[in-house]
Write a protein that holds these residues in place. Structure first.
Motif, PDB file in Angstrom:
ATOM      1  N   PHE A 147       0.779  10.998   6.631  1.00 14.80           N
ATOM      2  CA  PHE A 147       1.781  10.133   7.659  1.00 14.80           C
ATOM      3  C   PHE A 147       3.397  10.646   7.253  1.00 14.80           C
ATOM      4  O   PHE A 147       4.151  10.716   8.128  1.00 14.80           O
ATOM      5  CB  PHE A 147       1.684   9.005   7.831  1.00 14.80           C
ATOM      6  N   SER A 148       3.630  10.445   5.979  1.00 20.65           N
ATOM      7  CA  SER A 148       4.801  10.589   5.351  1.00 20.65           C
ATOM      8  C   SER A 148       5.405  12.161   5.855  1.00 20.65           C
ATOM      9  O   SER A 148       6.460  12.024   6.200  1.00 20.65           O
ATOM     10  CB  SER A 148       4.885  10.455   3.958  1.00 20.65           C
ATOM     11  N   ASN A 159       0.762  -1.217   0.140  1.00 22.41           N
ATOM     12  CA  ASN A 159      -0.238   0.069   0.238  1.00 22.41           C
ATOM     13  C   ASN A 159       0.856   1.337  -0.119  1.00 22.41           C
ATOM     14  O   ASN A 159       2.107   1.315   0.355  1.00 22.41           O
ATOM     15  CB  ASN A 159      -1.052   0.125   1.358  1.00 22.41           C
ATOM     16  N   PRO A 160       0.465   2.341  -0.514  1.00 22.81           N
ATOM     17  CA  PRO A 160       1.298   3.517  -0.413  1.00 22.81           C
ATOM     18  C   PRO A 160       1.072   4.019   0.933  1.00 22.81           C
ATOM     19  O   PRO A 160       0.133   3.846   1.606  1.00 22.81           O
ATOM     20  CB  PRO A 160       0.540   4.396  -1.432  1.00 22.81           C
ATOM     21  N   VAL A 161       2.168   4.843   1.378  1.00 21.31           N
ATOM     22  CA  VAL A 161       1.874   5.361   2.388  1.00 21.31           C
ATOM     23  C   VAL A 161       1.224   6.522   2.548  1.00 21.31           C
ATOM     24  O   VAL A 161       1.365   7.432   1.523  1.00 21.31           O
ATOM     25  CB  VAL A 161       3.516   5.754   3.150  1.00 21.31           C
ATOM     26  N   PRO A 162       0.324   6.660   3.450  1.00 22.22           N
ATOM     27  CA  PRO A 162      -0.540   8.189   3.270  1.00 22.22           C
ATOM     28  C   PRO A 162       0.324   9.198   3.564  1.00 22.22           C
ATOM     29  O   PRO A 162       1.247   9.539   4.261  1.00 22.22           O
ATOM     30  CB  PRO A 162      -1.502   7.942   4.783  1.00 22.22           C
ATOM     31  N   MET A 179       6.183  11.985   9.445  1.00 19.50           N
ATOM     32  CA  MET A 179       7.369  11.451   9.715  1.00 19.50           C
ATOM     33  C   MET A 179       8.668  12.077   9.383  1.00 19.50           C
ATOM     34  O   MET A 179       9.665  12.093  10.066  1.00 19.50           O
ATOM     35  CB  MET A 179       7.405   9.808   8.835  1.00 19.50           C
TER      36      MET A 179
END
Ligand code: ZN
Lengths: 99, 202
Positions: free
Chosen positions: A72-73, A66-69, A76
């Motif tokens: 959230f990215s 899945n792609p990282v939302p 991070m």
């Protein structure tokens, strides 16, 4: 083993059954591999077992990431950039609970 | 680390970046995040089955990587070391959780019955090409099945069959004997096959 006995030697089935994953992964040595292939060729139960197990493994391997939302990215990135700033000071003893 | 007797230095695509970070270029640490963020996020999803927990796992793992990167000795690929950190972070977290109770998976539960005269043919789902078979619904079923594996089996199944590590690498990441990895993997796969069978036959 007698050919009129469809279930033949169940003990042998068990022994073969334990090696199915190694067989699927190509991790059996030649001797074990040949023994298992001989067994599979005259034991439909184990053969079906092997085929369904192999399909299960193939499905697992096919599962895509899945792609990282994005939100959230971004959090991070901010989080690790913040880590550098405290590099010379004490690090948080425990991981920060909330981003 | 099981390979600690093996002092050979392993260089990979991350070596240059890690050396730079450890030599003082901590401003390049976010590059490391970008390289592995998606892998770890998906590892977290597979292990925890929950977006929030997956995000926590990524965050905690990178915090630990930041703390311990200077101790990385290039004795394995960086990626394998990273998964070792992620795995122990994950295990510590799950220990505090009531989720997915631990139990042993017994081979006996999956051995085809001696008198099994049913299903003497290969079921359709096992014959179909993967791209026709794997739709959203099945992917969701599979994810759910993986999350319902007891943790010690789930770790092995995820590392071997979803993350693509070899038996030897998985053994190293989890600090297990390769034979142990094989036993757990086989049981995990039988468990998953059973769940899929149940899904297709219902
Ligand atoms: Zn058999």
């Amino acid at each position: 083993m007698s050919d009129q006995d469809k279930d033949h030697d169940h003990g042998h089935c068990l022994e073969m059954f334990k090696k199915l994953s190694e067989y699927i992964d190509g991790e059996l040595d030649q001797l074990n591999c040949e023994e298992l292939e001989n067994h599979l060729s005259d034991c439909p139960t184990c053969k079906i077992c092997m085929i369904t197990l192999k399909q299960t493994v193939n499905l697992c391997k096919e599962v895509k990431d899945n792609p990282v939302p994005e939100s959230f990215s971004d959090k991070m990135t901010t989080f690790v950039e913040g880590l550098q700033k405290v590099k010379d000071g004490p690090l948080p003893a425990k991981p920060v609970k909330k981003l | 680390m099981t390979a600690s007797h093996n002092r050979k230095r392993i260089n990979d695509q991350d070596t240059e970046l890690i050396e730079a970070i450890n030599a003082g270029r901590s401003d390049r640490f976010p590059e490391l995040l970008k390289r592995y963020e998606q892998k770890l996020y998906n590892f977290g999803l597979r292990m925890c089955g929950d977006v929030r927990d997956a995000e926590d796992l990524v965050q905690d793992t990178f915090l630990n990587v930041f703390k311990y990167l200077k101790d990385f000795r290039f004795e394995t690929k960086f990626k394998n070391w990273l998964y070792r950190v992620a795995t122990s972070t994950c295990i510590k977290k799950r220990r505090k959780s009531k989720f997915a109770p631990e139990h042993e998976i017994s081979l006996d539960d999956y051995i085809p019955a001696e008198s099994e005269h049913v299903a003497q043919h290969v079921p359709d789902w096992a014959r179909m090409p993967l791209d026709q078979l794997l739709n959203e619904e099945l992917a969701a079923q599979l994810r759910e099945a993986i999350v319902s594996l007891p943790e010690k089996y789930r770790l092995v199944a995820v590392l071997r069959d979803l993350e693509g590590f070899s038996t030897a690498e998985t053994a190293q990441i989890l600090n297990l004997q390769p034979s142990n990895v094989k036993v757990r993997l086989h049981r995990a796969r039988l468990f998953l096959r059973d769940k899929l069978k149940g899904y297709f036959e219902s």
